[in-house]
Design an enzyme around this catalytic site. Sequence first.
Site, PDB file in Angstrom:
ATOM      1  N   GLY A 320       1.297  -3.085   7.216  1.00  0.00           N
ATOM      2  CA  GLY A 320       1.958  -4.055   6.349  1.00  0.00           C
ATOM      3  C   GLY A 320       2.712  -3.345   5.243  1.00  0.00           C
ATOM      4  O   GLY A 320       3.166  -2.212   5.403  1.00  0.00           O
ATOM      5  N   GLU A 321       2.872  -4.011   4.114  1.00  0.00           N
ATOM      6  CA  GLU A 321       3.543  -3.483   2.921  1.00  0.00           C
ATOM      7  C   GLU A 321       5.057  -3.338   3.112  1.00  0.00           C
ATOM      8  O   GLU A 321       5.761  -2.946   2.203  1.00  0.00           O
ATOM      9  CB  GLU A 321       3.000  -2.104   2.507  1.00  0.00           C
TER      10      GLU A 321
END
Length: 354
Positions: A320-321
């Site tokens: 993610g991120e």
Amino acid sequence: MTHPLDWLTTPCARIDADSAEAARAYQNTLTKPPGSLGRLEEIAVQFAGWQHCVKPELNRVAIRVFAGDHGLCKQNISAFPQQVTAQMIDNFVAGGAAINVLSRFCHADFDILNLGTVAQPALLAADKNLHLGAGTADASEQPAMTQEQLIAALNAGRDQVDALADCQLFIGGEMGIGNTSSASLIYALLADRPAAEFAGPGTGLSIAGVTHKETVLNRVQDKYQVQVRTSESPALAALQLCGGFEIAAICGAYLRCAQRGIPVLVDGFITSAAFMVAQSLQPQLRDWSLFAHCSAEPAHRNVLEQLNIQPLLDLEMRLGEGSGAALAVPLLQQALALHGQMATFTGAGVDDRL
């Protein structure tokens, strides 16, 4: 009377078909067999249409990470405690997360916005801390967001894009313990398929943990499926009932990007859920989007196949991120460099006859 979400219906920007066609023709003058660079050639053509020029460039990338906690975590659907969200926000501020490293590597304009967490970050500036609530409500008991919170989160994503002065590509990242569950519910509710089909390990659940998660998600879906199915806007209903502040903000950011003529590079499992909601509201968003990678979250591959999307990378990532998208930026830059800097047959004195 103007509604605070009327902007969602603003048409997407026009893509310059003439520039795209001219770029495609120019590809055939370069010193290579036609089509030999595969998808890299089409990427250059897409950017030509987006930037209204034959030789596009990619020098100004904006990455915005949106954070928020999820009340559904009360049902023990995550391997990590919610305090981790605030701790990771501080890690972003300090520059120590994976997305920070990748942002620096591709010289991207990076920032983070916290929509609302259970714990408060210690390092985040006050103007980056909206605090729409201490995370969303527990969707197994009540809608995750109020109407006011949904509007505020969507508008926050829009405002982040409106603050960009000059951007050639936008990446939305997310941070929020429990947000794979919210994304799974959005997929399930919009597809009207059992939520268990979209449930996976997230941040690292055991087999028993995934089984429990499936049970919880199926129960939540049963609570809201009819309401979503019969709603005037199923996408917004699913987002409000089971989504997250950060997912809503990314959805708003994607829509605003397409309205302003900024292409978006979609990251992974959670951001694809935000894209699905946004595309339901504006189908033309698809024309302004690229997908960076196929997440290791099991259902993501099926979702991409259903959307008829071939991502740029498949590296078994699930961080993610916005990390998968940031990793793909150099690939896009190289595609445009090849298009803009290779010699033509005429210029190089190479015979182009087949």
